[in-house]
Scaffold this active site. Structure first.
Site, PDB file in Angstrom:
ATOM      1  CE  LYS A  89      49.181  38.643  49.635  1.00  0.00           C
ATOM      2  NZ  LYS A  89      48.047  38.027  49.041  1.00  0.00           N
ATOM      3  CD  GLN A 110      48.585  43.620  43.673  1.00  0.00           C
ATOM      4  OE1 GLN A 110      47.742  43.857  43.177  1.00  0.00           O
ATOM      5  NE2 GLN A 110      48.846  44.106  45.005  1.00  0.00           N
ATOM      6  CE  LYS A 125      44.056  42.410  41.843  1.00  0.00           C
ATOM      7  NZ  LYS A 125      44.489  43.506  42.532  1.00  0.00           N
ATOM      8  N   GLY A 164      41.615  39.120  48.385  1.00  0.00           N
ATOM      9  CA  GLY A 164      40.512  39.662  47.946  1.00  0.00           C
ATOM     10  C   GLY A 164      40.721  40.865  46.856  1.00  0.00           C
ATOM     11  CG  ASP A 165      40.507  43.745  43.456  1.00  0.00           C
ATOM     12  OD1 ASP A 165      41.634  44.373  43.650  1.00  0.00           O
ATOM     13  OD2 ASP A 165      39.906  44.209  42.644  1.00  0.00           O
ATOM     14  CG  ASN A 239      37.826  45.850  52.247  1.00  0.00           C
ATOM     15  OD1 ASN A 239      39.046  46.358  51.903  1.00  0.00           O
ATOM     16  ND2 ASN A 239      37.464  45.581  53.629  1.00  0.00           N
ATOM     17  CB  SER A 376      48.134  40.609  52.060  1.00  0.00           C
ATOM     18  OG  SER A 376      46.643  40.618  51.868  1.00  0.00           O
TER      19      SER A 376
HETATM   20  P1  NDP Z   1      34.396  45.669  46.856  1.00  0.00           P
HETATM   21  O1  NDP Z   1      34.002  44.750  45.908  1.00  0.00           O
HETATM   22  O2  NDP Z   1      34.449  45.606  48.250  1.00  0.00           O
HETATM   23  O3  NDP Z   1      33.732  47.112  46.560  1.00  0.00           O
HETATM   24  C1  NDP Z   1      33.782  47.694  45.208  1.00  0.00           C
HETATM   25  C2  NDP Z   1      32.788  49.129  45.320  1.00  0.00           C
HETATM   26  O4  NDP Z   1      32.967  49.844  44.156  1.00  0.00           O
HETATM   27  C3  NDP Z   1      31.512  48.719  45.572  1.00  0.00           C
HETATM   28  O5  NDP Z   1      30.633  49.821  46.141  1.00  0.00           O
HETATM   29  C4  NDP Z   1      30.862  48.599  43.793  1.00  0.00           C
HETATM   30  O6  NDP Z   1      29.627  49.068  43.795  1.00  0.00           O
HETATM   31  C5  NDP Z   1      31.740  49.797  43.283  1.00  0.00           C
HETATM   32  N1  NDP Z   1      32.255  49.226  41.809  1.00  0.00           N
HETATM   33  C6  NDP Z   1      32.924  48.446  41.507  1.00  0.00           C
HETATM   34  N2  NDP Z   1      32.791  48.611  39.984  1.00  0.00           N
HETATM   35  C7  NDP Z   1      32.244  49.240  39.712  1.00  0.00           C
HETATM   36  C8  NDP Z   1      32.081  50.264  38.457  1.00  0.00           C
HETATM   37  N3  NDP Z   1      32.247  49.413  37.368  1.00  0.00           N
HETATM   38  N4  NDP Z   1      31.294  51.271  38.472  1.00  0.00           N
HETATM   39  C9  NDP Z   1      30.708  51.884  39.564  1.00  0.00           C
HETATM   40  N5  NDP Z   1      31.209  51.354  40.826  1.00  0.00           N
HETATM   41  C10 NDP Z   1      31.913  50.153  41.032  1.00  0.00           C
HETATM   42  O7  NDP Z   1      35.820  46.033  46.296  1.00  0.00           O
HETATM   43  P2  NDP Z   1      37.014  46.620  47.019  1.00  0.00           P
HETATM   44  O8  NDP Z   1      36.487  47.908  47.985  1.00  0.00           O
HETATM   45  O9  NDP Z   1      37.771  45.479  47.591  1.00  0.00           O
HETATM   46  O10 NDP Z   1      37.931  47.317  45.922  1.00  0.00           O
HETATM   47  C11 NDP Z   1      37.735  48.977  45.388  1.00  0.00           C
HETATM   48  C12 NDP Z   1      38.835  49.076  44.689  1.00  0.00           C
HETATM   49  O11 NDP Z   1      39.957  49.014  45.401  1.00  0.00           O
HETATM   50  C13 NDP Z   1      39.154  47.974  43.324  1.00  0.00           C
HETATM   51  O12 NDP Z   1      39.840  49.088  42.353  1.00  0.00           O
HETATM   52  C14 NDP Z   1      40.261  47.335  44.045  1.00  0.00           C
HETATM   53  O13 NDP Z   1      41.138  46.982  42.991  1.00  0.00           O
HETATM   54  C15 NDP Z   1      41.164  48.380  45.006  1.00  0.00           C
HETATM   55  N6  NDP Z   1      41.818  47.756  45.934  1.00  0.00           N
HETATM   56  C16 NDP Z   1      41.403  46.807  46.889  1.00  0.00           C
HETATM   57  C17 NDP Z   1      42.245  46.440  47.948  1.00  0.00           C
HETATM   58  C18 NDP Z   1      41.622  45.555  48.838  1.00  0.00           C
HETATM   59  O14 NDP Z   1      42.294  45.172  49.834  1.00  0.00           O
HETATM   60  N7  NDP Z   1      40.486  45.018  49.033  1.00  0.00           N
HETATM   61  C19 NDP Z   1      43.615  46.727  48.019  1.00  0.00           C
HETATM   62  C20 NDP Z   1      43.910  47.662  47.320  1.00  0.00           C
HETATM   63  C21 NDP Z   1      43.283  48.111  46.080  1.00  0.00           C
HETATM   64  P3  NDP Z   1      28.432  47.762  43.613  1.00  0.00           P
HETATM   65  O15 NDP Z   1      28.371  47.152  44.905  1.00  0.00           O
HETATM   66  O16 NDP Z   1      27.229  48.326  42.940  1.00  0.00           O
HETATM   67  O17 NDP Z   1      29.235  46.861  42.399  1.00  0.00           O
HETATM   68  O1  2IT Z   2      44.847  45.800  44.748  1.00  0.00           O
HETATM   69  C1  2IT Z   2      45.434  44.977  45.668  1.00  0.00           C
HETATM   70  O2  2IT Z   2      46.638  45.534  46.114  1.00  0.00           O
HETATM   71  C2  2IT Z   2      44.609  43.987  46.407  1.00  0.00           C
HETATM   72  N1  2IT Z   2      43.565  43.995  45.770  1.00  0.00           N
HETATM   73  C3  2IT Z   2      45.096  43.554  47.472  1.00  0.00           C
HETATM   74  C4  2IT Z   2      46.100  42.313  47.127  1.00  0.00           C
HETATM   75  C5  2IT Z   2      46.555  41.358  48.521  1.00  0.00           C
HETATM   76  O3  2IT Z   2      47.139  40.380  47.900  1.00  0.00           O
HETATM   77  O4  2IT Z   2      46.275  41.743  49.750  1.00  0.00           O
END
Ligand code: NDP
Ligand code: 2IT
Length: 444
Positions: A89, A110, A125, A164-165, A239, A376
């Site tokens: 997952k 993860q 992943k 997603g990520d 997100n 999830s």
């Molecule tokens: P999104 O794509 O929704 O948002 C990512 C954000 O981070 C955007 O504002 C983006 O800017 C910025 N960003 C991405 N890469 C860079 C970079 N190299 N330098 C500067 N800014 C950057 O992703 P999420 O919010 O889903 O994910 C954010 C983080 O949280 C990640 O590390 C992800 O692995 C982690 N995460 C996500 C989960 C989820 O449920 N979605 C769960 C647990 C962890 P721009 O729009 O300009 O690219």
């Molecule tokens: O980093 C993370 O935990 C995620 N991007 C969410 C993974 C998931 O299966 O919901």
């Protein structure tokens, strides 16, 4: 040489050119030293060697045609890292920086994160070096369809359940799901983060950000404090960042800054999230727009400057290695008391050490951002049971899970002589369950 050092050295030798994977493995294995000291049977069973070796790595070609008729080829990945406690997952990341090192660091993290949730999910992943920025709807859809046309044969609701990520949100999950269903002719919970009209769970969109704030709130509560009146800096505006900011504000905190990959906004009056949501979620625009729309707000080019802003709580929610040693020292100098990692591995090893030396309460990603994957798993439970829970029910479960993770990592840290070191606590608490399951299942 000690067991952990030996495994790390071998890992670096076998996997050169994978710096992010080395970084994550170093943090994790160093935290596990007291565990392997207490359990010599782990070394005999080569448990750590097996733990850091993915069960399966899949790399594939993703060809697609853009609106102008030009053909492109991206690289797709799925690392099925560990299935000891449940089906693989973990999310899919679409970002030009994606490579095997990044997917492996995320997959390794993860495994322990998913274990910490207390739910039956293993670790995996995936993703691609595809850049969704500037692509049309049609291009995004065709890319997702091509990606799934290979991925479908490797995943399944009882085997591997992606989500997603970065760069993969509700829109992409929709296109990926549509293609899976078309090829396999089954409407099952093979992906999470689905839309509510086709099997998604209420509160999954909010879950990572809300969960992060629930965990920081637990840490504040344990110290007789709360979010009310705190100044908060949130990096990112995707997100995780948006819903972390939303929950922090609802608890009475003032969020003063956020960024995207081009630059950051500062709004001393408190960030207006409805404007951020309009720009980022609806228009898919740049955060720079915020300063043009909100009087008194500033925009600064470049991301790093955000960490010069004084705050009580820092919530890095964008990407790996956003906070290095210098940024950590600046945050400390300016009075930060709590750091909650919403992104995966947003702080470098040197940055973590700087926070911990200064007595900052540091809540590591695998615990602090586990609310997303936990929800999830709640989505999987609802799919299998063919039922839906209300927003309030899911949110209450999420809150309970985050409190539980906080308690378990706190207890594990104390039990292994590292009180207040939540990096060690989270690694130990997460690993013990995976280790028990792996030992019970023999040499596999
Ligand atoms: P999104 O794509 O929704 O948002 C990512 C954000 O981070 C955007 O504002 C983006 O800017 C910025 N960003 C991405 N890469 C860079 C970079 N190299 N330098 C500067 N800014 C950057 O992703 P999420 O919010 O889903 O994910 C954010 C983080 O949280 C990640 O590390 C992800 O692995 C982690 N995460 C996500 C989960 C989820 O449920 N979605 C769960 C647990 C962890 P721009 O729009 O300009 O690219
Ligand atoms: O980093 C993370 O935990 C995620 N991007 C969410 C993974 C998931 O299966 O919901």
């Amino acid at each position: 040489m000690q067991y952990v050092e030996r495994v790390l050295e071998e890992l670096k030798r076998k996997n050169p050119n994978e710096p992010e994977f080395h970084q994550a493995a170093t943090e994790i294995l160093n935290g596990l030293k007291p565990v392997v000291a207490k359990h010599p049977e782990y070394e005999n069973a080569a448990l750590l060697e097996r733990f850091v070796e993915p069960e399966r790595v899949i790399i594939f070609r993703v060809p697609w045609v853009d609106d102008g008729g030009k053909t492109h080829v991206n690289r797709g990945y799925r690392v099925q890292f560990n299935s000891a406690i449940g089906p693989y997952k973990g999310g899919l990341r679409f970002h030009p920086s994606v490579n095997l090192s990044i997917i492996k660091f995320l997959g390794l993290e993860q495994i322990l994160k998913n274990s910490l949730t207390g739910l039956p999910i293993g670790g995996g992943k995936g993703g691609s070096d595809f850049d969704p920025k500037g692509k049309s709807e049609g291009e995004i859809m065709r890319f997702c369809q091509s990606f799934m046309t290979e991925l479908y044969r490797h995943i399944g609701q009882d085997n591997d359940v992606p989500a997603g990520d970065i760069g993969v949100g509700g829109r992409e999950i929709g296109y990926l799901f549509g293609q899976y269903k078309r090829i396999c002719n089954e409407h099952v919970g093979v992906l999470t983060g689905r839309g509510l009209s086709y099997g998604g769970s209420l509160a999954r969109t909010e879950a990572t950000g809300y969960g992060l704030v629930y965990m920081v709130e637990e840490a504040l509560k344990a110290r007789g404090d709360g979010f009310c009146g705190k100044t908060v800096v949130v990096s990112g505006s995707g997100n995780v960042a948006i819903y972390a900011a939303e929950k922090a504000q609802s608890l009475g905190a003032k969020v003063v800054a956020m960024y995207d990959s081009n630059g950051f906004i500062y709004d001393g009056a408190g960030v207006k999230l409805e404007v951020i949501k309009q720009i980022k979620e609806v228009e898919r625009g740049r955060i720079k727009e915020y300063a043009a729309r909100v009087k008194g707000a500033e925009y600064h080019e470049g991301c790093a400057g955000i960490w010069n802003i004084p705050c009580d709580v820092a919530l890095p929610c964008a990407t790996q290695n956003e906070i290095g040693e210098e940024a950590a020292r600046t945050l400390v100098k300016n009075g930060v008391k709590y750091v909650g990692e919403g992104a995966n591995m947003p702080t470098t090893l040197e940055g973590i050490a700087a926070f911990q030396r200064a007595g900052v309460v540091f809540l590591p990603a695998k615990a602090a951002n586990a609310g997303g994957v936990a929800t999830s798993a709640l989505e999987m439970a609802q799919s299998s049971g063919r039922m839906f829970w209300s927003f309030e029910e899911v949110d209450a479960k999420l809150k309970g899970i985050m409190a539980n993770i906080y308690r378990n990592m706190d207890l594990a840290a104390r039990e292994y002589g590292a009180e207040g070191d939540y990096v060690a606590g989270a690694n130990i608490a997460g690993f013990l369950k995976v280790a028990e399951a792996m030992m019970a299942q023999g040499i596999v």
